[in-house]
Structures are given as structure tokens and as C-alpha cells.
Write an enzyme that holds these catalytic residues in place. Sequence first.
Site, PDB file in Angstrom:
ATOM      1  N   TRP A 193     144.076 101.767  63.108  1.00 31.62           N
ATOM      2  CA  TRP A 193     143.693 101.289  64.045  1.00 31.62           C
ATOM      3  C   TRP A 193     144.111 102.163  64.845  1.00 31.62           C
ATOM      4  O   TRP A 193     142.501 102.879  65.992  1.00 31.62           O
ATOM      5  CB  TRP A 193     143.551 100.224  64.618  1.00 31.62           C
ATOM      6  CG  TRP A 193     143.517  98.947  63.964  1.00 31.62           C
ATOM      7  CD1 TRP A 193     143.932  97.982  63.319  1.00 31.62           C
ATOM      8  CD2 TRP A 193     142.211  98.475  63.979  1.00 31.62           C
ATOM      9  NE1 TRP A 193     143.117  97.340  62.296  1.00 31.62           N
ATOM     10  CE2 TRP A 193     141.688  97.246  62.815  1.00 31.62           C
ATOM     11  CE3 TRP A 193     141.144  99.025  64.071  1.00 31.62           C
ATOM     12  CZ2 TRP A 193     140.848  96.873  62.590  1.00 31.62           C
ATOM     13  CZ3 TRP A 193     139.371  97.900  63.949  1.00 31.62           C
ATOM     14  CH2 TRP A 193     139.294  97.536  63.297  1.00 31.62           C
TER      15      TRP A 193
ATOM     16  N   LYS B  71     144.846  86.988  66.894  1.00 32.66           N
ATOM     17  CA  LYS B  71     145.709  86.989  65.936  1.00 32.66           C
ATOM     18  C   LYS B  71     146.965  86.023  66.409  1.00 32.66           C
ATOM     19  O   LYS B  71     147.171  85.247  65.711  1.00 32.66           O
ATOM     20  CB  LYS B  71     146.478  88.383  65.405  1.00 32.66           C
ATOM     21  CG  LYS B  71     144.797  89.541  65.334  1.00 32.66           C
ATOM     22  CD  LYS B  71     145.631  90.675  65.104  1.00 32.66           C
ATOM     23  CE  LYS B  71     144.500  91.468  64.984  1.00 32.66           C
ATOM     24  NZ  LYS B  71     143.870  91.849  63.469  1.00 32.66           N
TER      25      LYS B  71
ATOM     26  N   ASP C 225     147.744  98.974  72.439  1.00 32.31           N
ATOM     27  CA  ASP C 225     147.096  98.486  71.637  1.00 32.31           C
ATOM     28  C   ASP C 225     148.177  96.728  71.441  1.00 32.31           C
ATOM     29  O   ASP C 225     148.763  97.562  70.681  1.00 32.31           O
ATOM     30  CB  ASP C 225     146.455  98.669  70.508  1.00 32.31           C
ATOM     31  CG  ASP C 225     145.114  97.961  70.186  1.00 32.31           C
ATOM     32  OD1 ASP C 225     145.314  96.549  70.178  1.00 32.31           O
ATOM     33  OD2 ASP C 225     144.654  97.945  69.278  1.00 32.31           O
TER      34      ASP C 225
END
Length: 381
Positions: A113, A217, A193
Amino acid sequence: EEPLFVTSHQTSHRVFNFSPGPAALPTEVLEKAASEMLNWRGMGVSVMEVSHRGKEFMEVAAKAKDDFRRLLHIPDHYEILFMQGGAIGENSIVPLNLMLPQGKANYLITGQWSARSAKEAARYGEVQIVADGADAQGRYQSMPPRSHWKIDHKAAYLHLCVNETIDGLAFNGLVDRGHESHQAPKDMPVVADLSSTVLSEAIDVSEFGLLYGGAQKNIGPAGLTFVIIRKDLLGRAHPLCPSAFNYKIVAENDSMYNTPPTYSIYLAGLVFEWLIAKGGVDAIAKVNAQKAELLYDTIDKSDFYYNTIDPAYRSKMNVCFFLRDENLNAQFLKESHEAGLVALKGHRVVGGMRASIYNAMPLEGVQALASFMKSFEQRHG
């Protein structure tokens, strides 16, 4: 006074969902939302059917922000924004808002990511790769030593991903500050992030200039992003940044500049209330530590399963593991699904298995998985 959440106990059909995202939501939250679906607040309509600028929904959004601030102890000199999209979208929105006037930024690559974030940012300016943790096979199994970092002190910010959901690897600790090339200057904003760890454990927000993530999430359904930004960083947007993605404009309009994902904000608010009722972030962090310890202990004590991540950087949210005999992978997934343990297949880039154990996954779910793993090993080992 009636409790905020009442479980109907008609949930025998529910499975333990280990999906990495969109992920499991607390059953109590889903039941409360279901009970209010057709007649919210006695208005005879769903919360999805009211104006986002109306008094009723503005109260929902304001309370959600207040509860989010309370849970993370977000200082008053930070704005909380609720926006549309996901973390991939924010990968471009962040540089569009923060990269000027320098026109360059530092990116630490610790997994799939953060590599994707750096690639996206390179479309808008110069990207300095601080370090890349990939091994010779292109896998991410440990963090690059801090002494090897190369930080451009003239860049606008330093970006990192706190938890790599694909690789099962987490950044622990804070960024070192100082004058050395491997240290970030004291005035350089750190951007992180936080998609898969937000609200799972305590974090010192004041150490960061900006925190962002997708909601799907630990907060709510897909389609909602959160941005926590220090107020002095507002107003730096690139002239070509779309108005709806300009953090300053979004902040000035209480996240209502355009129609936000209202139902996702409503559900996020219910999740915040659920977490407060559970005792807050410190309380859930203890449960999360138990879950991760149990699962890694099951793997480490077995000759049948293994994990490749440096123990110092193992994720508490996404536990990746492999069967030594990969010919048994399909059978493992079949039997685990039949046992009510779903979404355990690893990401296609990594392979193997992955158990995502976010806040909504109860300890009982991880206990059931550990028990199944031991049983499967006895039958097939």
C-alpha cells in the site's frame, strides 16, 4: 433508561468474518441500524432519505466527529473531515493538498500500500523514496533500518503506512526527529495512512500533521474516508485540486461541501458509540492484543503453519500465515468455511492465508479459528 445497543440473540446464522475490508461490523451496530431503517427518530423515513444539510443529520455528523475526537483524544487544533471514496483516493488528494510549495515529498515504502501511495504521489510532484523494505524476492517481511533512511529535508512532508494489510506488517513507534539524513526535521509534517489500525490502539495524534484512511475496516462501511489534519496545514492545495477535495474548503463547510456518504457517516457514528460503550480505545486495544497473541502463538507453536514477518513488526490487525504443504490450501479454506470461519484466503500478491482481526472481531472468533487450525493440523498433518 434503555441501553444503547440491545442484542436480539437471533444471530445464529452469523459467521466469524475475517475479511480484510470491507470488514465485519459489530452485530449490535447492524441490529440497531436495522431497527431504525424505515423509521429513523420517529420521522417515518430512513436516515438515508433526509437532507445532509438538515438539522437532524447535521446533529448526527457533529456527534460522530465529537465521539471520534473523544476516542482518539484529537487536539482542538486539528480538523476532522469526513469525505467520499477510500484511502486510494486520498493517495492523490494528500499530495494535491500538501505538496506545495516545495513540489516534493518523502515516502517510506514498507509494503504494497505504501508503494502504491508513492506511485500515485509521483503524478503530482517529485517523490523521494526514504527507504524500500522489499527483499530480493520483492516481499515485505521487515522494516528498513532507520539508519538507512534517506529523508529529503526540503520536501513538504513524510508519508508512511502504519499497517500494511496485504503483507501483515506494521510500523511500530514514531518517526525520529533531528538534523541527520535519516531523521525528519522537527517542522516536517508526518502523514500516515491509518486505514486498518484507526481506533484499534492508542496513537499520539499530535505527532502527525495528517492522518487519513478508509472507513471499511475499523469504522464502518466502504465509501467513507476520514482525514485528521492540523489546521495550519490547510490552504496549501494545488490550483488544480478539485474543490470537493480541497481540505480547506471541506473544513469550512463542515464536510458538507458536496453530499457526503450520509449512511456511512451514520453507521460510523453508531460504531463510535459502540466503542465508547465498550470502554474506548484502551479497552479494545487490550482485546486486540489478546487476539493477536493467541493467533501468532498458535502459528509459532506449530510445524504445520508458519509466518514470515519479523516478530518485531507483526501486524495485530492482519495475521498472514502459510501452510507448509500448500496443496492443502483449498481444503483448509473449504473446511474453515464450513466451520463458519470465512474470508481467510490471503491476498493474491502474497498467497497463503490472512485473518483480519479488527475491532469488530470478538475474541471468541479468534479462539474458534485457533481451535480449528489445531484440529485441521491433527487431521491433515
